[in-house]
Design an enzyme around this catalytic site. Structure first.
Site, mmCIF file in Angstrom:
data_model
loop_
_atom_site.group_PDB
_atom_site.id
_atom_site.type_symbol
_atom_site.label_atom_id
_atom_site.label_comp_id
_atom_site.label_asym_id
_atom_site.label_seq_id
_atom_site.Cartn_x
_atom_site.Cartn_y
_atom_site.Cartn_z
ATOM 1 N N ASN A 176 0.870 -1.184 0.000
ATOM 2 C CA ASN A 176 0.000 0.000 0.000
ATOM 3 C C ASN A 176 0.905 1.231 0.000
ATOM 4 O OD1 ASN A 176 -1.803 2.053 0.539
ATOM 5 N ND2 ASN A 176 -2.229 1.402 2.646
ATOM 6 N N LYS A 209 0.061 4.213 -0.116
ATOM 7 C CA LYS A 209 -0.625 5.345 0.535
ATOM 8 C C LYS A 209 -0.504 6.603 -0.332
ATOM 9 C CE LYS A 209 0.233 3.319 5.018
ATOM 10 N NZ LYS A 209 -0.082 3.391 6.421
ATOM 11 N N HIS A 255 -9.564 0.615 4.735
ATOM 12 C CA HIS A 255 -8.303 0.796 5.478
ATOM 13 C C HIS A 255 -8.585 1.680 6.697
ATOM 14 C CE1 HIS A 255 -4.242 2.080 6.459
ATOM 15 N NE2 HIS A 255 -3.806 1.039 5.776
ATOM 16 N N GLU A 290 -7.123 4.086 7.902
ATOM 17 C CA GLU A 290 -6.971 5.534 7.674
ATOM 18 C C GLU A 290 -8.225 6.103 7.015
ATOM 19 O OE1 GLU A 290 -3.223 5.171 5.669
ATOM 20 O OE2 GLU A 290 -2.317 4.554 7.566
ATOM 21 N N GLU A 340 -5.574 -5.708 10.331
ATOM 22 C CA GLU A 340 -4.592 -4.654 10.573
ATOM 23 C C GLU A 340 -4.912 -3.949 11.881
ATOM 24 O OE1 GLU A 340 -2.546 -3.296 6.762
ATOM 25 O OE2 GLU A 340 -4.344 -2.075 6.942
ATOM 26 N N GLY A 389 2.016 1.705 10.942
ATOM 27 C CA GLY A 389 2.935 2.836 10.867
ATOM 28 C C GLY A 389 3.611 3.172 12.181
ATOM 29 N N SER A 428 3.136 -2.645 10.439
ATOM 30 C CA SER A 428 4.582 -2.649 10.664
ATOM 31 C C SER A 428 5.260 -3.949 10.236
ATOM 32 C CB SER A 428 4.913 -2.316 12.128
ATOM 33 O OG SER A 428 4.456 -1.010 12.438
HETATM 34 C C1 PEP Z 1 -0.860 -0.230 5.897
HETATM 35 O O1 PEP Z 1 -0.773 0.853 5.356
HETATM 36 O O2 PEP Z 1 -1.799 -0.977 5.617
HETATM 37 C C2 PEP Z 1 0.169 -0.619 6.860
HETATM 38 C C3 PEP Z 1 0.068 -1.785 7.451
HETATM 39 O O3 PEP Z 1 1.179 0.262 7.093
HETATM 40 P P1 PEP Z 1 2.614 -0.078 7.771
HETATM 41 O O4 PEP Z 1 3.136 -1.321 7.124
HETATM 42 O O5 PEP Z 1 3.465 1.113 7.473
HETATM 43 O O6 PEP Z 1 2.361 -0.273 9.228
#
Ligand code: PEP
Length: 255
Positions: free
Chosen positions: A12, A14, A100, A102, A171, A177, A217
């Site tokens: 992703n 983003k 997601h 976010e 997630e 993040g 992460s």
């Molecule tokens: C994500 O954007 O779905 C995500 C898991 O981000 P990160 O790997 O940076 O934690």
């Protein structure tokens, strides 16, 4: 050791990168995966909307798929700023990340809206990657299973999905993040819980074959231990998908 289900490693991007950077990264990922010729794993990248076609043109579609990070559920119309599933498909994408955290946090997306988005994606031949996960206060108060149960059931209950046209990504919000990943055991526990929920809303066959990704992460140094877990079928990777070296090491997980 072979995994029960074909894995999916998804990146992703983003709201990062320029068109040139997306093309370069997509090419590097595609070159790597084309050389490896994996039979046990799929790879997908989700760039920002304006770069979908550039990403599609930069990868070998036999080895790397492209997805959008969102979509709107209507086919067309006066919905300024939105992008329909048909348009995503028309760009050559085959997946769409839906719900997601976010999007839930900053754009107030609810299960009711996400159900429409998932339905629209599936009926247009896109594979939604439906994201669920609890906040830290939910986990601290032992509500994480209740939260994920609601997210899964309210969005998916009325949808006739199969195991090959929907992917779920667990997630935990506290892991996205932050550099703090869920432990393989914490993730495995939730993945098994989600798989059992799917068995309840659909059937055992679908629940046994549907892919459940872990996101939060994921890095080169934790992917192997996560992928060793029986019910972790891949990863949704944010930050580490922006660097070819890191993302290709994640794709190349060893179990
Ligand atoms: C994500 O954007 O779905 C995500 C898991 O981000 P990160 O790997 O940076 O934690």
């Amino acid at each position: 050791m072979a995994k029960k289900r074909k894995a999916l490693i998804a990146g992703n991007f983003k709201m990062y990168l320029s068109s040139e950077e997306v093309k370069r990264l997509a090419r590097a990922i595609s070159d790597f995966v084309s050389q490896k010729k994996y039979e046990d794993r799929d790879v997908m990248i989700a760039p920002p909307f304006p770069y979908l076609m550039a990403a599609v043109d930069s990868v070998n579609p036999s080895f790397v798929s492209v997805g959008s990070q969102n979509l709107y559920f209507e086919k067309e119309g006066a919905f300024t700023g939105e992008v329909s599933p048909l348009m995503v498909k028309d760009c050559g994408a085959t997946y769409s990340i839906i719900g997601h955290s976010e999007r839930r946090k900053y754009f107030f997306e609810t299960e009711e809206l996400l159900r429409k988005k998932i339905t629209a994606a599936i009926s247009n031949g896109l594979i939604p990657v439906y994201c669920v996960g609890e906040k830290i206060e939910d986990r601290n108060n032992n509500r994480h299973f209740d939260v994920v149960k609601r997210q899964v059931e309210e969005a998916l209950r009325e949808i006739n999905f199969r195991s090959d046209n929907l992917v779920i990504a667990y997630e935990p919000v506290w892991a996205i993040g932050t550099g703090v990943n869920a432990s393989p055991e914490q993730a495995e526990e939730m993945h098994l819980f989600i798989r059992n929920l799917i068995s309840g809303i659909r059937d055992k066959n679908i629940s046994e074959n549907i892919r459940i990704l872990y996101g939060g992460s994921v890095k080169p140094d934790n992917i192997d231990s996560l992928m060793k877990m029986e019910n972790i079928d891949g990863a949704l990777v944010g930050g580490a998908s922006l660097k070819a070296e890191q993302f290709t090491r994640i794709i190349d997980y060893r179990i």
